[in-house]
Design an enzyme around this catalytic site. Structure first.
Site, mmCIF file in Angstrom:
data_model
loop_
_atom_site.group_PDB
_atom_site.id
_atom_site.type_symbol
_atom_site.label_atom_id
_atom_site.label_comp_id
_atom_site.label_asym_id
_atom_site.label_seq_id
_atom_site.Cartn_x
_atom_site.Cartn_y
_atom_site.Cartn_z
ATOM 1 N N ALA A 137 10.790 -18.737 21.213
ATOM 2 C CA ALA A 137 10.687 -18.660 22.576
ATOM 3 C C ALA A 137 11.640 -17.511 23.119
ATOM 4 C CB ALA A 137 10.926 -20.000 23.185
ATOM 5 N N GLY A 150 9.944 -21.140 18.258
ATOM 6 C CA GLY A 150 8.454 -21.182 18.639
ATOM 7 C C GLY A 150 7.478 -20.470 18.067
ATOM 8 N N GLU A 193 6.540 -22.592 15.212
ATOM 9 C CA GLU A 193 5.982 -23.822 15.508
ATOM 10 C C GLU A 193 4.570 -23.333 16.136
ATOM 11 O OE1 GLU A 193 9.269 -24.319 18.488
ATOM 12 O OE2 GLU A 193 8.995 -26.548 17.863
ATOM 13 N N GLU A 239 16.708 -22.800 16.247
ATOM 14 C CA GLU A 239 17.377 -23.225 17.409
ATOM 15 C C GLU A 239 18.851 -23.798 17.394
ATOM 16 O OE1 GLU A 239 14.617 -24.232 16.243
ATOM 17 O OE2 GLU A 239 12.841 -23.770 17.743
HETATM 18 N N1 CO8 Z 1 13.941 -14.155 22.577
HETATM 19 C C1 CO8 Z 1 14.166 -13.096 23.375
HETATM 20 N N2 CO8 Z 1 14.437 -11.780 23.021
HETATM 21 C C2 CO8 Z 1 14.310 -11.672 21.476
HETATM 22 C C3 CO8 Z 1 14.364 -13.027 20.771
HETATM 23 C C4 CO8 Z 1 13.870 -14.087 21.241
HETATM 24 N N3 CO8 Z 1 13.616 -15.051 20.591
HETATM 25 N N4 CO8 Z 1 14.209 -12.551 19.416
HETATM 26 C C5 CO8 Z 1 14.291 -11.119 19.457
HETATM 27 N N5 CO8 Z 1 14.486 -10.599 20.589
HETATM 28 C C6 CO8 Z 1 14.884 -9.546 21.096
HETATM 29 C C7 CO8 Z 1 16.453 -8.963 20.871
HETATM 30 O O1 CO8 Z 1 17.189 -9.491 22.084
HETATM 31 C C8 CO8 Z 1 16.147 -7.530 20.824
HETATM 32 O O2 CO8 Z 1 16.140 -6.849 22.193
HETATM 33 P P1 CO8 Z 1 17.084 -5.745 22.770
HETATM 34 O O3 CO8 Z 1 16.744 -4.538 22.016
HETATM 35 O O4 CO8 Z 1 16.613 -5.663 24.062
HETATM 36 O O5 CO8 Z 1 18.427 -6.338 22.454
HETATM 37 C C9 CO8 Z 1 15.000 -7.261 20.106
HETATM 38 O O6 CO8 Z 1 13.960 -8.362 20.384
HETATM 39 C C10 CO8 Z 1 14.992 -6.891 18.774
HETATM 40 O O7 CO8 Z 1 15.878 -7.987 18.164
HETATM 41 P P2 CO8 Z 1 17.082 -7.979 17.159
HETATM 42 O O8 CO8 Z 1 17.827 -6.525 17.641
HETATM 43 O O9 CO8 Z 1 17.774 -9.183 17.319
HETATM 44 O O10 CO8 Z 1 16.675 -7.530 15.711
HETATM 45 P P3 CO8 Z 1 17.391 -7.795 14.473
HETATM 46 O O11 CO8 Z 1 16.444 -7.400 13.318
HETATM 47 O O12 CO8 Z 1 18.601 -7.446 14.275
HETATM 48 O O13 CO8 Z 1 17.204 -9.164 14.231
HETATM 49 C C11 CO8 Z 1 16.040 -11.587 14.424
HETATM 50 C C12 CO8 Z 1 16.072 -10.092 13.995
HETATM 51 C C13 CO8 Z 1 16.992 -12.128 13.235
HETATM 52 C C14 CO8 Z 1 14.619 -12.424 14.340
HETATM 53 C C15 CO8 Z 1 16.790 -11.777 15.696
HETATM 54 O O14 CO8 Z 1 16.350 -11.221 16.793
HETATM 55 C C16 CO8 Z 1 16.947 -13.441 15.945
HETATM 56 O O15 CO8 Z 1 17.884 -13.949 15.626
HETATM 57 N N6 CO8 Z 1 16.283 -13.457 17.128
HETATM 58 C C17 CO8 Z 1 16.398 -15.125 17.656
HETATM 59 C C18 CO8 Z 1 15.561 -15.938 16.765
HETATM 60 C C19 CO8 Z 1 15.752 -17.478 17.450
HETATM 61 O O16 CO8 Z 1 16.957 -17.795 17.459
HETATM 62 N N7 CO8 Z 1 14.625 -18.098 17.737
HETATM 63 C C20 CO8 Z 1 14.338 -19.356 18.473
HETATM 64 C C21 CO8 Z 1 14.577 -19.229 19.855
HETATM 65 S S1 CO8 Z 1 14.628 -20.864 20.688
HETATM 66 C C22 CO8 Z 1 12.925 -21.310 20.613
HETATM 67 O O17 CO8 Z 1 12.286 -20.814 19.867
HETATM 68 C C23 CO8 Z 1 12.666 -22.739 20.895
HETATM 69 C C24 CO8 Z 1 11.234 -23.051 20.835
HETATM 70 C C25 CO8 Z 1 11.065 -24.434 21.906
HETATM 71 C C26 CO8 Z 1 10.855 -24.169 23.401
HETATM 72 C C27 CO8 Z 1 9.795 -23.349 23.964
HETATM 73 C C28 CO8 Z 1 9.716 -22.965 25.432
HETATM 74 C C29 CO8 Z 1 8.753 -22.316 25.733
#
Ligand code: CO8
Length: 256
Positions: free
Chosen positions: A64, A107, A110, A130
């Protein structure tokens, strides 16, 4: 025009591509609305027999959209009933094929689990991270992951936030098939086209029967299956399917 997804139609298959590559396909509320609307519209279209949901090479979806959630408080999420709209995918009768390359996290994992057949590229990585954000899955992850891979593995993933690779995901029963990354789109399209070549109402019954296994005790599920099996005998397509077999020719189903 949708802003966050691309759609393409080939014969009886709709392919939805999540298209926010700059954010690793983070599932924003707009994307949620657009995916749900595209899938719901396809489900109501007798000309579509299967839907493929896919992302980019780098990410199916990294969860998400954290940037959208960061400022929300309890009153906001209760008011918006955050994540509830994804539940609409649970009611879809049309088989959904997830084609996953790269990250399928939170998400994203999911959403893949809301699909019926999950084809993964060898570089796919699944996880429910999460907990690292001090929250927990919200689109059914704690439930579907546990049913798919069992308590031991689900607890490991949900409590540590670690990712599992495609090989572990296949060993654990989360994914249907693992294929080389450069064959992902082709294999997913083939799976979808095969499903779409069957009688559409019968694919709906078959999907509903398998899903019953998650909702009911065995005896109830078997009863549901028998009723659905008997119901197929009311369809012209069932007559055609069996007749075609006995006449050694391909079936010409009416409802496909
Ligand atoms: N949300 C928003 N932006 C994201 C997300 C995310 N989940 N994941 C990546 N991005 C963005 C980054 O912020 C970055 O943007 P910017 O260049 O503007 O800073 C861009 O995508 C590229 O990402 P990274 O630079 O972080 O790329 P890396 O290769 O270094 O890392 C990862 C890749 C490991 C995937 C890393 O991006 C990461 O850890 N992302 C988050 C993963 C995460 O925690 N997911 C769970 C989110 S919570 C959730 O899903 C709850 C679901 C239930 C609720 C539903 C409600 C609608």
């Amino acid at each position: 025009m949708p802003e966050t997804i691309l759609t393409a139609r080939t014969d009886r298959v709709l392919t939805i591509t999540l298209n926010r590559p700059e954010a690793l396909n983070a599932l924003s509320s707009t994307m949620m609305r657009e995916v749900v609307e595209a899938v719901t519209t396809a489900d109501a279209d007798p000309g579509i027999g299967a839907v493929v949901i896919t992302g980019s090479e780098r990410a199916f979806a990294a969860g998400a959209d954290i940037k959208e959630m960061v400022g929300l408080g309890l009153a906001d999420v209760l008011e918006q009933d955050l994540a509830a709209a994804w539940q609409a995918l649970d009611l879809i009768r049309t088989p959904l094929v997830a084609a996953v390359a790269g990250y399928a996290l939170g998400g994203g994992c999911e959403l893949a689990m809301l699909c019926d057949v999950l084809v993964a590229a060898e570089d796919a990585r699944f996880g429910q991270p999460e907990i690292t954000l001090a929250t927990i899955p919200g689109i059914g992850g704690s439930q579907r992951l546990t049913r798919a891979i069992g308590k031991a593995k689900a607890m490991d993933l949900v409590l540590t936030g670690r990712m599992m690779d495609a090989a572990e995901a296949e060993r654990s029963g989360l994914v249907s098939r693992v294929v080389p990354a450069d064959q992902l789109a082709e294999v997913a399209a083939e799976v979808a086209a095969t499903i779409a070549s069957m009688s559409r109402p019968v694919t709906h019954l078959a999907k509903a029967a398998v899903n019953r296994a998650f909702e009911t005790p065995l005896s109830e599920g078997v009863r549901f299956e028998r009723t659905a099996f008997h119901a197929t005998f009311a369809l012209e397509d069932r007559v055609e399917g069996m007749r075609a077999f006995t006449e050694k020719r391909p079936p010409a189903f009416r409802h496909r």
